[in-house]
Every structure is written in C-alpha cells, then in structure tokens.
Design a protein around this motif. Sequence first.
Motif, mmCIF file in Angstrom:
data_model
loop_
_atom_site.group_PDB
_atom_site.id
_atom_site.type_symbol
_atom_site.label_atom_id
_atom_site.label_comp_id
_atom_site.label_asym_id
_atom_site.label_seq_id
_atom_site.Cartn_x
_atom_site.Cartn_y
_atom_site.Cartn_z
ATOM 1 N N MET A 163 -13.888 -65.858 38.963
ATOM 2 C CA MET A 163 -13.461 -64.470 38.788
ATOM 3 C C MET A 163 -14.470 -63.486 39.373
ATOM 4 S SD MET A 163 -10.471 -63.878 37.497
ATOM 5 C CE MET A 163 -10.680 -62.196 36.911
ATOM 6 N N ALA A 164 -15.699 -63.926 39.603
ATOM 7 C CA ALA A 164 -16.713 -63.057 40.204
ATOM 8 C C ALA A 164 -16.599 -62.991 41.720
ATOM 9 C CB ALA A 164 -18.108 -63.547 39.805
ATOM 10 N N SER A 165 -15.720 -63.798 42.305
ATOM 11 C CA SER A 165 -15.558 -63.790 43.765
ATOM 12 C C SER A 165 -14.877 -62.504 44.208
ATOM 13 C CB SER A 165 -14.725 -64.992 44.210
ATOM 14 O OG SER A 165 -13.381 -64.863 43.758
ATOM 15 N N PRO A 166 -15.112 -62.068 45.454
ATOM 16 C CA PRO A 166 -14.490 -60.822 45.931
ATOM 17 C C PRO A 166 -12.973 -60.855 45.862
ATOM 18 C CG PRO A 166 -16.246 -61.519 47.413
ATOM 19 C CD PRO A 166 -16.048 -62.640 46.443
ATOM 20 N N GLU A 167 -12.370 -62.031 46.072
ATOM 21 C CA GLU A 167 -10.909 -62.134 46.078
ATOM 22 C C GLU A 167 -10.316 -61.870 44.694
ATOM 23 O OE1 GLU A 167 -12.779 -64.520 49.225
ATOM 24 O OE2 GLU A 167 -12.969 -64.545 47.034
ATOM 25 N N MET A 168 -11.035 -62.251 43.646
ATOM 26 C CA MET A 168 -10.480 -62.165 42.296
ATOM 27 C C MET A 168 -11.056 -61.021 41.475
ATOM 28 S SD MET A 168 -10.204 -66.187 41.265
ATOM 29 C CE MET A 168 -9.107 -67.306 42.170
ATOM 30 N N ALA A 169 -12.171 -60.477 41.879
ATOM 31 C CA ALA A 169 -12.789 -59.377 41.136
ATOM 32 C C ALA A 169 -11.817 -58.208 41.001
ATOM 33 C CB ALA A 169 -14.067 -58.923 41.842
ATOM 34 N N GLY A 170 -11.765 -57.643 39.806
ATOM 35 C CA GLY A 170 -10.873 -56.508 39.566
ATOM 36 C C GLY A 170 -9.488 -56.900 39.103
ATOM 37 N N THR A 171 -9.210 -58.194 39.024
ATOM 38 C CA THR A 171 -7.931 -58.665 38.500
ATOM 39 C C THR A 171 -8.152 -59.249 37.109
ATOM 40 O OG1 THR A 171 -8.142 -60.923 39.388
ATOM 41 C CG2 THR A 171 -7.238 -59.240 40.857
#
Length: 249
Positions: free
Chosen positions: A186-194
Amino acid sequence: MESLEVDALAAPPIELLADASLFLDFDGTLVELAARPDSVRVDTRLATLMERLHDRLDGRLALITGRGAGQVRALFDAPRFTVAGSHGLEFLYPDGRTALAPRPPTLDTALAEMRAFAAARPGLLVEDKPLGAALHYRCEPEAEADSIALAQGLAARHGLYLQTGKMMIELRAGGGDKGEALRLLMASPEMAGTVPVFLGDDDTDEPGFIAAALLGGAGVLIGDERPTAARYRLSGVAAVLDWLEEAAA
C-alpha cells in the motif's frame, strides 16, 4: 461452556472496489482447497478474470499467499500483478524485481524430521516451501493431534515460527505476515491514496483483514461464519469469482 456468538456478515457491495487496491489470498479464495497443493491449476476463467481486474483497477492488484511466490506466479504464467508469497516474506513484482527473506538455517533439519514422521503415514503430505515446511493432514485427519505436537516440538527446538492453517501446520521463518505485506504494498506509488480490500479464508488472513481496516479499507472473509476482523463475507470460491467478475465489469 457457552458457545461464542458470531455476528452475521453481509456480502460486500460491488462499489467496495471503487478507488480501492485489491489483495487476494489464493487457496480457498480463488481456487478450491485440494488434498495436494501441487494438484491445483489456474483455469481460463480465473486467468482471464485476473487480467480484467488488473485493467479495471489500473494495476492495483496483488496476491498475498502462504505458497511460494514463484509457484503461484508460474500457475498464472507470468502475470502482470505482484505476488507476495510465504505469508508476505517474499515478493515477485511484474517487472522482475524480487525481495526474499533469508531461509532459516535450521529449516532443512526440521524438514527432514517432518518427512521422517510422514513416511510412516501415507495420508500425510510434506510441502517444502522457500521459507517454510508444511505438514498437511487433510487426507488423514486423525493424525492432526500428532502432527501439531510434532510441529510444536520442532518449532521449539529449531527456533522456527509455528503457523496454523486449514488441515495443516507449518514451520516457517518469522518476522512477517499478510498484514505487513499489505502495508508494504500500500506504500507503493500505484496504491498510495487508495483503500485496501483483502479477501481471504484462513486464520493466516486475519492480519490482512486487520491491516486493511486500519488503512480505511475492509476485509472479506471467505467461507463459513467465524470470529474475524473482516467486515464482509462471501460463502466460498464460487461466490468470490462471481463477485469479482461483477466488480470487474
């Protein structure tokens, strides 16, 4: 002794995946549990569904499984999603990057003892994993107590983590679980903020349910009602596939 009350959980709404990142267990969630883990196959329906989910979620999709990550990745024939294997202790990314915890030096000795124990019991199966060794007694349930006692002794003697599961007991490297894997991804740029949504059937999935809830998302229990940190429930693999196909549409 009074029985423990279990709250009835509703099925997850389809809109749960809107602006979400999706994390899926494998055995018992996407495929039915099998007597032998190596007999499981990924059919065309599931392979196609995972491709559709990847596109629907703009790549915010990962499997988090107790199996070895390489084994699961091979079943899907080089998928475009991340596979976190060994209960979140190893990662295989779509771009070829890998991350793997060290194999415990005492694991091979424990594995040999586990195999010697199973050799006299034809119904038992020993599974060698990258970071663990599992003893399956699904085909010989009367061996459950002896299998657990053996694993407890081996864990104590060899300094290994004891992991329970459905009709199996596992010795593995410590220091990680499916909740930690979810938080890392979840800390990856793709998933951050979701927000995360995690589907799983076993007690090994409970850390994933807890992590998802703490990050504003939800867990979905697969199978029979039981005490759980999940917010929703689906009855089994067939219901999971139907729900995911509707969500992917």
